[in-house]
Write a protein that holds these residues in place. Structure first.
Motif, short mmCIF file in Angstrom:
data_model
loop_
_atom_site.label_atom_id
_atom_site.label_comp_id
_atom_site.label_asym_id
_atom_site.label_seq_id
_atom_site.Cartn_x
_atom_site.Cartn_y
_atom_site.Cartn_z
N UNK A 1 -7.16 -15.84 11.99
CA UNK A 1 -6.67 -16.22 10.66
C UNK A 1 -5.40 -15.43 10.32
N UNK A 2 -4.90 -15.65 9.13
CA UNK A 2 -3.70 -14.94 8.67
C UNK A 2 -3.90 -14.54 7.23
N UNK A 3 -3.53 -13.31 6.91
CA UNK A 3 -3.60 -12.84 5.54
C UNK A 3 -2.60 -13.61 4.68
N UNK A 4 -2.98 -13.95 3.45
CA UNK A 4 -2.10 -14.73 2.57
C UNK A 4 -0.77 -14.04 2.34
N UNK A 5 -0.74 -12.70 2.42
CA UNK A 5 0.51 -11.97 2.19
C UNK A 5 1.57 -12.31 3.24
N UNK A 6 1.13 -12.73 4.42
CA UNK A 6 2.10 -13.10 5.46
C UNK A 6 2.98 -14.27 5.03
N UNK A 7 2.46 -15.08 4.10
CA UNK A 7 3.20 -16.24 3.62
C UNK A 7 3.77 -16.03 2.22
N UNK A 8 3.01 -15.33 1.38
CA UNK A 8 3.48 -15.11 0.01
C UNK A 8 4.78 -14.30 -0.03
N UNK A 9 4.94 -13.38 0.93
CA UNK A 9 6.14 -12.54 0.91
C UNK A 9 7.41 -13.33 1.21
N UNK A 10 7.23 -14.56 1.72
CA UNK A 10 8.40 -15.41 1.98
C UNK A 10 8.88 -16.13 0.72
N UNK A 11 8.06 -16.10 -0.33
CA UNK A 11 8.44 -16.73 -1.59
C UNK A 11 9.22 -15.74 -2.45
N UNK A 12 10.38 -16.15 -2.97
CA UNK A 12 11.23 -15.22 -3.76
C UNK A 12 10.48 -14.51 -4.88
N UNK A 13 9.55 -15.21 -5.52
CA UNK A 13 8.85 -14.62 -6.66
C UNK A 13 8.00 -13.43 -6.27
N UNK A 14 7.48 -13.42 -5.01
CA UNK A 14 6.53 -12.38 -4.60
C UNK A 14 7.07 -11.43 -3.53
N UNK A 15 8.29 -11.60 -3.06
CA UNK A 15 8.75 -10.85 -1.90
C UNK A 15 8.81 -9.34 -2.14
N UNK A 16 8.84 -8.90 -3.40
CA UNK A 16 8.92 -7.46 -3.65
C UNK A 16 7.60 -6.74 -3.43
N UNK A 17 6.51 -7.50 -3.30
CA UNK A 17 5.20 -6.87 -3.14
C UNK A 17 4.91 -6.41 -1.72
N UNK A 18 5.57 -7.00 -0.74
CA UNK A 18 5.29 -6.64 0.65
C UNK A 18 6.60 -6.43 1.41
N UNK A 19 6.59 -5.47 2.31
CA UNK A 19 7.76 -5.21 3.14
C UNK A 19 7.75 -6.12 4.36
N UNK A 20 8.55 -5.72 5.34
CA UNK A 20 8.65 -6.49 6.58
C UNK A 20 7.77 -5.93 7.68
N UNK A 21 6.73 -5.20 7.32
CA UNK A 21 5.85 -4.58 8.32
C UNK A 21 5.08 -5.62 9.11
#
Length: 271
Positions: free
Chosen positions: A198-218
């Protein structure tokens, strides 16, 4: 399905304090197994070679003074489970480097891999308990050794197959929890399971401009889904133990369990 009345024979239990090394233990186990009614057509040398080849893949000495030597044969239909105790202990290349005193051995049909894995898990669970090990080591003869082990074994290994199942959907975001949960599921009788990457939702949410500040590029976060059909008889135990794992690892926010009732099930999955 493993039948208790077919798997345990007193002829496969013994206490021997004359053995001196790993090879002599494997030869003794092979001789014991060859005398069991289900293996009378198998030469002890063939059993010895099969046990030896398994040991070459990696030690079956689990630590805490126990080992579970095992092998598979293509020309048998039933399991053989026995126990050899060496009170003074033998260097068996155990994971903790300590001498091994209790050897539970299994000779399994090649075509029954699921039952083989389940049987290994059940035996490891029994011997993983210190009071049980102490009681086994206190046995005065092979008859007492048989009675002690069989009484524990019959409590964990069912006689009748449970036909009604729940479907467990277990979403895990922690690799340690995942392995612990996978281990406990292999102990539950008549349980089939598979793993979905599976994939954590953060892997996709961080690609959205509204949420990109919550996760880095780790790196991507761990995420797997275990689908398991568990007999209803064991569902409460499964839930309790999964909760215990989450509490122990303080990871309640990294595990989600969804349990569904099943109308119909067919077949069984190979591990």
């Amino acid at each position: 399905m493993i039948k208790i009345e077919k798997i345990l024979e007193k002829e496969c239990f013994d206490i021997d304090d004359t053995l001196t090394d790993k090879d002599s233990v494997l030869r003794k186990i092979a001789e014991m197994a060859a005398h069991c009614s289900k293996l009378v057509h198998i030469e002890s040398e063939k059993l010895y070679e099969s046990l030896l080849q398994r040991e070459k893949l990696g030690t079956t000495g689990l630590g805490n003074g126990i080992a579970i030597p095992h092998c598979v044969l293509p020309d048998i239909d039933e399991f053989v489970l026995g126990m050899l105790m060496v009170p003074h202990g033998i260097d068996f290349d155990a994971l903790d480097g300590k001498p091994v005193k209790i050897f539970a051995f299994i000779v399994a049909p090649q075509k029954r891999r699921n039952d083989h894995i389940r049987l290994l898990s059940v035996v490891a669970k029994i011997l993983g308990t210190e009071p049980v090990r102490k009681k086994l080591l206190s046995a005065k003869d092979k008859d007492e050794l048989f009675e002690i082990f069989s009484s524990k074994f019959t409590k964990l290994c069912p006689i009748e197959q449970q036909r009604q199942f729940y479907l467990f959907n277990i979403i895990v975001q922690n690799d340690s929890d995942f392995l612990d949960i996978l281990g406990l599921l292999t102990e539950l009788p008549d349980t089939s399971l598979t793993i979905i990457e599976a994939a954590n939702a953060s892997n996709y949410l961080k690609a959205l401009p509204l949420f990109m500040s919550f996760w880095g590029e780790g790196k991507k976060r761990f995420s797997k889904i275990i689908l398991a059909t568990i007999p209803k008889k064991y569902s409460n135990e499964a839930l309790r133990r999964i909760k215990d794992i989450a509490r122990k690892n303080k990871s309640q926010s990294e595990i989600m369990v969804v349990v569904l009732d099943t109308v119909y099930t067919f077949g069984e999955l190979e591990y």
